[in-house]
Design a protein around this motif. Sequence first.
Motif, short mmCIF file in Angstrom:
data_model
loop_
_atom_site.label_atom_id
_atom_site.label_comp_id
_atom_site.label_asym_id
_atom_site.label_seq_id
_atom_site.Cartn_x
_atom_site.Cartn_y
_atom_site.Cartn_z
N PRO A 98 34.53 26.18 -1.17
CA PRO A 98 35.20 25.14 -1.96
C PRO A 98 34.24 24.34 -2.84
O PRO A 98 34.63 23.88 -3.92
CB PRO A 98 35.83 24.24 -0.90
CG PRO A 98 35.99 25.12 0.30
CD PRO A 98 34.86 26.11 0.25
N ALA A 99 32.99 24.20 -2.43
CA ALA A 99 32.03 23.44 -3.24
C ALA A 99 31.78 24.13 -4.58
O ALA A 99 31.53 23.47 -5.59
CB ALA A 99 30.70 23.29 -2.49
N PHE A 100 31.85 25.46 -4.61
CA PHE A 100 31.66 26.18 -5.87
C PHE A 100 32.90 26.06 -6.76
O PHE A 100 32.80 26.06 -7.99
CB PHE A 100 31.31 27.65 -5.63
CG PHE A 100 30.93 28.39 -6.89
CD1 PHE A 100 29.69 28.21 -7.47
CD2 PHE A 100 31.84 29.23 -7.51
CE1 PHE A 100 29.35 28.86 -8.65
CE2 PHE A 100 31.51 29.90 -8.69
CZ PHE A 100 30.26 29.71 -9.27
N GLY A 101 34.07 25.98 -6.11
CA GLY A 101 35.30 25.74 -6.87
C GLY A 101 35.58 26.83 -7.89
O GLY A 101 35.80 26.56 -9.07
N GLU A 332 31.32 17.45 -8.80
CA GLU A 332 32.51 17.29 -7.95
C GLU A 332 33.44 18.49 -8.13
O GLU A 332 34.29 18.74 -7.29
CB GLU A 332 33.22 15.96 -8.22
CG GLU A 332 34.00 15.87 -9.52
CD GLU A 332 33.12 15.60 -10.75
OE1 GLU A 332 33.68 15.41 -11.83
OE2 GLU A 332 31.87 15.59 -10.63
N THR A 333 33.26 19.25 -9.22
CA THR A 333 34.10 20.43 -9.42
C THR A 333 33.39 21.74 -9.12
O THR A 333 34.02 22.70 -8.71
CB THR A 333 34.67 20.48 -10.86
OG1 THR A 333 33.63 20.20 -11.78
CG2 THR A 333 35.76 19.47 -11.05
N SER A 334 32.08 21.79 -9.36
CA SER A 334 31.36 23.04 -9.03
C SER A 334 29.89 22.75 -8.75
O SER A 334 29.18 22.22 -9.61
CB SER A 334 31.47 24.06 -10.17
OG SER A 334 30.82 25.26 -9.80
#
Lengths: 343, 100
Positions: A98-101, A332-334
């Motif tokens: 999820p952190a990579f998004g 915060e998105t990737s």
Amino acid sequence: MKYTFTSPQVPVPDFLSGIEKAFELGWTDGLPVIPPTPERVEVFLDALGMDGDTVLGGIPERALLFTAEKVAIAAAMAGCRPEYMPVVAAAVRACSDPAFGLHGPSASTAGVAIMVIVNGPIANELGIVAGQNCLGTGNRANATIGRALRLLLINAGGSRIFDRSCFGHGGKFSMTLAEHEDTVWEPLHVQRGFDRDDSCVTVFAAEAPNQVINHFTARAEGLLEVIADRMRAMGSINMGGKQEMAVIIGPEHQQILLQGGFDSKEAVQEHLFRRARRKVREIYELGMIDDPSRLDLDGEIVAVPSPEHILLVNAGGVGRFSAVVPGWSGMETSRSVTVAIER
Amino acid sequence: MAQGVADAGIVMLDPSGSPEAALARRAPRLDTLDGKTIGLLHNAKKNSDKVLDLVAAVLARQYRFSVVRMGKDSASRAADPEIIAGLKRECDAVITGVGD
């Protein structure tokens, strides 16, 4: 057949018409692919040692899952050798964190690629190159590991609908490299808490590499200033102030830095962090800030929020070059993600 | 190539598709917007809320409906489960999309 595949089967008269059929069905990145016959895909699943329905990742925003079967199909199509599978699978897992998004960087008009940095003993074992032409052409492992990831995205990942790249860049075919690890600088994965003997994959949402030429300086600070100047380029996505950035130091530039006393990556990261910034006012005056009321016009915008947000990689062949690789969106998105390769 | 091989042909495994996506279903369509509650979910991009307001204004020329406005935190992330639950609870239909 050892496996019962769940993917629909497409019959074709022969291998060559399979290549054409793959183009017709939109399965390719624009180059020919190897037809993924069940016999061939089985070899790749075997190399992974997983059942086909094992889930390695996915894109939850699109309700899409990456099963081992789809990953094996993509790797077979890409022209990988079966022994690359643990690296491909690790890259899929890392992208699916999820952190990579993954949804964002694989959809964005910014058209970023996924840079795959391979560290540890597996790089040498598989012939993943850190040296000459590492981000270019001519090496099978570098070319096909990233390609497998891209073909997975194009097919199982929904890129045919979601990828809205304004330009895209060549790294979207593949952008995979290893790192020179036989120096006093710590490899990227060691900086991130792994052991030297661990083999790891780091994924990073990456613009095209901006090559930095400096053939003449022998002064480390001067060289770093040239690199920092590229990092703070006005039109760079990093001037949003919230992104990571990769900086690839070529071996000849590294020698200058070592002679100048930069005997750790941390020292280089710290120096670049302090220099790669601009006055907010400069950016505002060009109309690149929509709402100046939220910013101190006399303050500074940084190319990276902190030294550790520079992914410093020691790679490249002969030649006095380095490369700056801008990132994508905000952290915060990737964020870049490093995972251990399971094998 | 030998005749027999060509005749036999090969098969290729389809690299696309996903078991989860295959289970997805579209929600039933509304027959009218009159008297309904319409959610406007902006995607956090600059002016995306204004684009949706314009869409609602165009629709309001033809239908009489009430509006619930919500926004995501990030254009690149799925809406928080609380937002989805709120829209489901309060709205008959939702308009969303990318504004930039």
